[in-house]
Design a protein around this motif. Structure first.
Motif, PDB file in Angstrom:
ATOM      1  N   ASN A  85       0.695  -1.270   0.056  1.00 35.43           N
ATOM      2  CA  ASN A  85       0.074   0.053   0.103  1.00 35.43           C
ATOM      3  C   ASN A  85       0.850   1.420  -0.009  1.00 35.43           C
ATOM      4  O   ASN A  85       0.362   2.108   0.411  1.00 35.43           O
ATOM      5  CB  ASN A  85      -0.856  -0.033   1.041  1.00 35.43           C
ATOM      6  N   ALA A  86       2.104   1.237  -0.484  1.00 35.32           N
ATOM      7  CA  ALA A  86       2.977   2.300  -0.587  1.00 35.32           C
ATOM      8  C   ALA A  86       2.333   3.398  -1.621  1.00 35.32           C
ATOM      9  O   ALA A  86       1.971   2.742  -2.581  1.00 35.32           O
ATOM     10  CB  ALA A  86       4.354   2.045  -0.811  1.00 35.32           C
ATOM     11  N   SER A  87       2.387   4.459  -1.258  1.00 32.22           N
ATOM     12  CA  SER A  87       1.734   5.489  -2.303  1.00 32.22           C
ATOM     13  C   SER A  87       2.689   5.465  -3.681  1.00 32.22           C
ATOM     14  O   SER A  87       2.062   5.949  -4.639  1.00 32.22           O
ATOM     15  CB  SER A  87       1.883   7.133  -1.708  1.00 32.22           C
ATOM     16  N   SER A  88       4.007   5.268  -3.280  1.00 36.95           N
ATOM     17  CA  SER A  88       4.842   5.220  -4.693  1.00 36.95           C
ATOM     18  C   SER A  88       4.391   4.130  -5.576  1.00 36.95           C
ATOM     19  O   SER A  88       4.596   4.329  -6.842  1.00 36.95           O
ATOM     20  CB  SER A  88       6.065   5.149  -4.258  1.00 36.95           C
ATOM     21  N   ASN A  89       4.189   3.078  -4.895  1.00 32.33           N
ATOM     22  CA  ASN A  89       3.394   2.271  -5.763  1.00 32.33           C
ATOM     23  C   ASN A  89       2.286   2.326  -6.680  1.00 32.33           C
ATOM     24  O   ASN A  89       1.939   1.898  -7.699  1.00 32.33           O
ATOM     25  CB  ASN A  89       3.049   0.763  -4.831  1.00 32.33           C
ATOM     26  N   ASP A  90       1.142   3.286  -6.145  1.00 28.70           N
ATOM     27  CA  ASP A  90       0.053   3.625  -6.847  1.00 28.70           C
ATOM     28  C   ASP A  90       0.656   4.454  -8.119  1.00 28.70           C
ATOM     29  O   ASP A  90      -0.198   4.303  -9.099  1.00 28.70           O
ATOM     30  CB  ASP A  90      -0.807   4.546  -5.970  1.00 28.70           C
ATOM     31  N   GLY A  91       1.528   5.232  -7.837  1.00 31.31           N
ATOM     32  CA  GLY A  91       1.952   6.147  -8.774  1.00 31.31           C
ATOM     33  C   GLY A  91       2.631   5.287  -9.942  1.00 31.31           C
ATOM     34  O   GLY A  91       2.572   5.437 -11.253  1.00 31.31           O
ATOM     35  N   ALA A  92       3.494   4.251  -9.501  1.00 32.69           N
ATOM     36  CA  ALA A  92       4.076   3.376 -10.571  1.00 32.69           C
ATOM     37  C   ALA A  92       3.098   2.597 -11.483  1.00 32.69           C
ATOM     38  O   ALA A  92       3.164   2.413 -12.512  1.00 32.69           O
ATOM     39  CB  ALA A  92       4.866   2.476  -9.668  1.00 32.69           C
ATOM     40  N   ILE A  93       1.894   2.124 -10.591  1.00 32.45           N
ATOM     41  CA  ILE A  93       0.925   1.357 -11.346  1.00 32.45           C
ATOM     42  C   ILE A  93       0.336   2.221 -12.536  1.00 32.45           C
ATOM     43  O   ILE A  93      -0.130   1.955 -13.669  1.00 32.45           O
ATOM     44  CB  ILE A  93      -0.452   0.887 -10.472  1.00 32.45           C
ATOM     45  N   THR A  94      -0.012   3.693 -12.443  1.00 35.38           N
ATOM     46  CA  THR A  94      -0.612   4.562 -13.129  1.00 35.38           C
ATOM     47  C   THR A  94       0.266   4.631 -14.487  1.00 35.38           C
ATOM     48  O   THR A  94      -0.047   4.811 -15.375  1.00 35.38           O
ATOM     49  CB  THR A  94      -0.794   5.982 -12.404  1.00 35.38           C
ATOM     50  N   TYR A  95       1.613   4.778 -14.242  1.00 29.76           N
ATOM     51  CA  TYR A  95       2.690   5.054 -15.241  1.00 29.76           C
ATOM     52  C   TYR A  95       2.552   3.803 -15.903  1.00 29.76           C
ATOM     53  O   TYR A  95       2.563   3.791 -17.310  1.00 29.76           O
ATOM     54  CB  TYR A  95       4.075   5.098 -14.427  1.00 29.76           C
ATOM     55  N   LEU A  96       2.663   2.525 -15.240  1.00 29.09           N
ATOM     56  CA  LEU A  96       2.716   1.132 -16.173  1.00 29.09           C
ATOM     57  C   LEU A  96       1.333   1.230 -17.045  1.00 29.09           C
ATOM     58  O   LEU A  96       1.250   0.560 -18.076  1.00 29.09           O
ATOM     59  CB  LEU A  96       3.137   0.203 -15.135  1.00 29.09           C
ATOM     60  N   LEU A 113      -5.407  -3.924 -13.275  1.00 27.77           N
ATOM     61  CA  LEU A 113      -4.093  -4.179 -13.239  1.00 27.77           C
ATOM     62  C   LEU A 113      -3.652  -4.103 -11.651  1.00 27.77           C
ATOM     63  O   LEU A 113      -2.685  -4.754 -11.274  1.00 27.77           O
ATOM     64  CB  LEU A 113      -3.447  -2.917 -13.918  1.00 27.77           C
ATOM     65  N   HIS A 114      -4.068  -3.104 -10.849  1.00 23.67           N
ATOM     66  CA  HIS A 114      -3.504  -3.053  -9.429  1.00 23.67           C
ATOM     67  C   HIS A 114      -4.162  -3.899  -8.485  1.00 23.67           C
ATOM     68  O   HIS A 114      -5.493  -3.581  -8.258  1.00 23.67           O
ATOM     69  CB  HIS A 114      -4.043  -1.393  -9.232  1.00 23.67           C
ATOM     70  N   MET A 115      -3.434  -4.818  -8.210  1.00 24.21           N
ATOM     71  CA  MET A 115      -3.934  -5.705  -6.897  1.00 24.21           C
ATOM     72  C   MET A 115      -3.222  -5.311  -5.743  1.00 24.21           C
ATOM     73  O   MET A 115      -1.897  -5.537  -5.569  1.00 24.21           O
ATOM     74  CB  MET A 115      -3.711  -7.042  -7.355  1.00 24.21           C
ATOM     75  N   ARG A 116      -3.959  -4.878  -4.631  1.00 28.13           N
ATOM     76  CA  ARG A 116      -3.189  -4.557  -3.241  1.00 28.13           C
ATOM     77  C   ARG A 116      -3.048  -5.979  -2.618  1.00 28.13           C
ATOM     78  O   ARG A 116      -3.920  -6.827  -2.601  1.00 28.13           O
ATOM     79  CB  ARG A 116      -4.166  -3.639  -2.497  1.00 28.13           C
ATOM     80  N   CYS A 117      -1.872  -5.881  -2.055  1.00 25.20           N
ATOM     81  CA  CYS A 117      -1.442  -7.045  -1.110  1.00 25.20           C
ATOM     82  C   CYS A 117      -2.539  -7.397   0.014  1.00 25.20           C
ATOM     83  O   CYS A 117      -2.713  -6.479   0.905  1.00 25.20           O
ATOM     84  CB  CYS A 117      -0.163  -7.008  -1.001  1.00 25.20           C
ATOM     85  N   ILE A 118      -3.272  -8.371  -0.119  1.00 23.30           N
ATOM     86  CA  ILE A 118      -4.159  -8.714   0.931  1.00 23.30           C
ATOM     87  C   ILE A 118      -3.473  -8.912   2.352  1.00 23.30           C
ATOM     88  O   ILE A 118      -4.057  -8.410   3.340  1.00 23.30           O
ATOM     89  CB  ILE A 118      -4.879  -9.926   0.779  1.00 23.30           C
ATOM     90  N   ALA A 119      -2.243  -9.329   2.595  1.00 17.34           N
ATOM     91  CA  ALA A 119      -1.753  -9.646   3.683  1.00 17.34           C
ATOM     92  C   ALA A 119      -1.405  -8.281   4.307  1.00 17.34           C
ATOM     93  O   ALA A 119      -1.265  -8.073   5.655  1.00 17.34           O
ATOM     94  CB  ALA A 119      -0.419 -10.550   3.388  1.00 17.34           C
ATOM     95  N   HIS A 120      -0.774  -7.391   3.530  1.00 18.08           N
ATOM     96  CA  HIS A 120      -0.542  -5.880   4.073  1.00 18.08           C
ATOM     97  C   HIS A 120      -1.701  -5.318   4.554  1.00 18.08           C
ATOM     98  O   HIS A 120      -1.793  -4.630   5.622  1.00 18.08           O
ATOM     99  CB  HIS A 120       0.264  -5.011   2.878  1.00 18.08           C
ATOM    100  N   ILE A 121      -2.799  -5.536   3.975  1.00 19.74           N
ATOM    101  CA  ILE A 121      -4.021  -4.753   4.437  1.00 19.74           C
ATOM    102  C   ILE A 121      -4.601  -5.479   5.837  1.00 19.74           C
ATOM    103  O   ILE A 121      -4.717  -4.797   6.796  1.00 19.74           O
ATOM    104  CB  ILE A 121      -5.328  -4.643   3.420  1.00 19.74           C
ATOM    105  N   VAL A 122      -4.588  -6.623   5.835  1.00 23.73           N
ATOM    106  CA  VAL A 122      -4.814  -7.366   7.063  1.00 23.73           C
ATOM    107  C   VAL A 122      -3.869  -6.767   8.243  1.00 23.73           C
ATOM    108  O   VAL A 122      -4.176  -6.612   9.326  1.00 23.73           O
ATOM    109  CB  VAL A 122      -4.678  -8.945   6.932  1.00 23.73           C
ATOM    110  N   ASN A 123      -2.647  -6.711   8.153  1.00 22.57           N
ATOM    111  CA  ASN A 123      -1.676  -6.214   9.009  1.00 22.57           C
ATOM    112  C   ASN A 123      -2.056  -5.052   9.623  1.00 22.57           C
ATOM    113  O   ASN A 123      -2.166  -4.855  10.838  1.00 22.57           O
ATOM    114  CB  ASN A 123      -0.307  -6.473   8.324  1.00 22.57           C
TER     115      ASN A 123
END
Length: 535
Positions: A85-96, A113-123
């Motif tokens: 869920n890092a904000s930089s990942n959101d920008g990278a996905i938009t670029y890709l 395209l953008h799938m958020r890691c379920i484990a990170h969200i649960v954490n």
């Protein structure tokens, strides 16, 4: 700390994992050993296969780094990218997304395209719940008691005697936790609660136990109230622990089970919010706020999690609609969710049909209504003329004006399969692919989506342990052989039987013997190890 991104195509899916380098010390890997004039070893070429980004890297640069990897590896068809869920990942996905559009390989413009890691969200959800004053105090005192006993082998031995004295029949042992990892805290509490009577008995034979735990950095010995809170937390965290276990796997399909787990958590939080325990309500409220932040509405979730349930022959659309009715209090919200999922599923199927369908096959239609409505006919005159010709041909042949069902309609019209926990969903779609040629391709891609980056992070952690500062010049082939051999030996589904594999073992011994004298890398013959066993 470095963030390592691994781009790994797995049936049109990419898993980008972020390393937790704090434990494995991967940041120290390299030729930096200075002990006693030790000669610096050359850096292994193994690391050239990966791209490392610092935490401060620009989001566009991160996207460009992933793009470069894909180009180098000649991967041009990407369905999903799993990230945390890092904000930089959101920008990278938009670029890709824009880049993949230029490549012409984006499914529906990269909508999924953008799938958020379920484990990170649960954490994140659980960590918010454990921030309560009473929960923190109870966990802290139990953690201190466990650490006190584990710090000395003599204390641990006396504690074992207390376990026998209290006649506690359990195989659980005291385990230390990592405060930042709630799942390890859960395991610590689970074992400690089982051994509660042993802690009380130990306090009677070790006079320093009470005195030492009363001094900083400890908070005192666990009280009866602390043990009660611990039992409540175990019940509370047990659901999330089972959820994390179900998504950690990499050898089986996980995306079709996530909706069930998320729905169960949502209903559980609502139940606790309406309970009588004030502290439990407060903890549930914090977790529900974080839950709604990521999973509160359909716009915040990747719709593939819903489609995977529909593509499970044991559930299909009927189960999803039933779940929506149970989850949403407002019937309007439930109906809206049903329509969005139906329309989205149909649109994705239509896109796959345009890419992989055969000419002359039935045209796709909405799950609830005919695709060739008057509005569609007026918008596309050619389709309107073709529609009338097809209908006239059917009229001449059968005398009835019936529309041929599409693959997805045929699939949904069949009764769901009986529930079986050993059901092989991939095998089912492989067998039924002649009946559903387009839908099976769609199921292949969706069911292969990794919902967590845990597997890739674990792979990086293993590589960091194999290749450290004192063993940093191994060739990529040797590193691969070590990592894969360790993985194969740990597989429960393929136990090693020496008596049955003597021929293969002799071949491996010959190879290893030859490598010992030639100093070449170990190459395992393909006739010994199946190709599919290469992880």
């Amino acid at each position: 700390m470095e963030e390592v991104s691994d781009v790994n195509e797995e049936i049109n899916n990419v898993d980008v994992g972020d390393l937790d380098t704090g434990d494995d010390k991967n940041e120290e890997v390299g030729p930096k050993s200075k002990k006693r004039g030790r000669k610096e070893a050359s850096r292994s070429e193994y690391w050239t296969h990966f791209v490392k980004f610092t935490c401060e890297i620009d989001k566009v640069q991160k996207g460009k780094g992933v793009e470069k990897c894909l180009l180098d590896w000649k991967i041009d068809k990407i369905f999903t990218i799993t990230v945390d869920n890092a904000s930089s990942n959101d920008g990278a996905i938009t670029y890709l997304q824009k880049k993949f559009d230029n490549w012409g390989s984006n499914i529906l413009g990269g909508r999924y395209l953008h799938m958020r890691c379920i484990a990170h969200i649960v954490n994140l959800i659980v960590q918010d719940g454990l921030k309560g004053k009473y929960e923190h105090s109870a966990i802290s005192r139990i953690r201190g008691a466990v650490r006190y006993i584990r710090n000395s082998s003599a204390r641990y031995k006396r504690f074992g005697e207390c376990v026998e004295l209290e006649k506690i029949e359990t195989k659980k042992l005291l385990s230390l936790d990592v405060p930042t990892r709630w799942n390890s805290t859960y395991l610590m509490l689970e074992s400690a609660v089982c051994l509660k009577r042993a802690f009380d008995s130990y306090a009677d034979i070790d006079l320093a136990y009470v005195n030492d735990l009363s001094k900083p950095p400890y908070d005192g010995i666990p009280t009866n109230y602390d043990w009660e809170r611990a039992e409540l937390l175990l019940k509370f965290l047990g659901h999330f622990y089972k959820l994390t276990l179900s998504i950690f796997g990499s050898l089986y399909v996980t995306v079709n089970t996530i909706f069930h787990e998320i729905s169960a958590v949502d209903m559980l939080l609502k139940e606790w919010l309406n309970g009588d325990d004030f502290e439990l309500r407060d903890m549930s409220r914090k977790m529900k706020n974080k839950f709604d932040k990521y999973w509160g509405s359909i716009e915040k979730m990747n719709m593939l999690l819903y489609y995977a349930v529909i593509l499970d022959p044991r559930h299909k659309l009927e189960f999803l609609e039933f779940s929506f009715d149970a989850i949403y209090d407002d019937i309007t919200d439930a109906m809206l969710m049903k329509e969005k999922v139906k329309n989205g599923m149909q649109e994705l199927f239509y896109d796959y049909k345009m890419r992989y369908g055969t000419p002359g096959s039935p045209a796709p239609s909405s799950l609830g209504s005919n695709l060739f409505s008057k509005s569609n006919q007026s918008d596309n005159p050619m389709s309107s003329r073709m529609y009338l010709k097809d209908e006239f041909r059917k009229y001449k042949l059968g005398g009835k004006k019936e529309r041929v069902k599409t693959e997805i309609e045929k699939y949904l019209s069949e009764d769901p399969k009986d529930y079986d926990k050993n059901f092989d969903i991939l095998q089912w779609w492989k067998i039924n692919s002649p009946r559903f040629p387009v839908l099976s391709k769609m199921a292949r891609d969706i069911l292969a989506v990794p919902v967590s980056t845990v597997a890739s992070e674990a792979a990086f952690s293993t590589g960091g342990r194999v290749l450290d500062a004192f063993r940093s010049s191994l060739s990529p082939r040797i590193v691969q052989a070590l990592v894969c051999a360790q993985y194969w030996l740990r597989l429960d589904s393929k136990p090693i039987c020496v008596e049955e594999d003597l021929v293969e073992i002799e071949v491996l011994e010959k190879v290893c013997h030859a490598c010992h004298y030639t100093h070449s890398a170990i190459v395992i013959p393909t006739d010994v190890v199946e190709e599919e066993g290469r992880g």
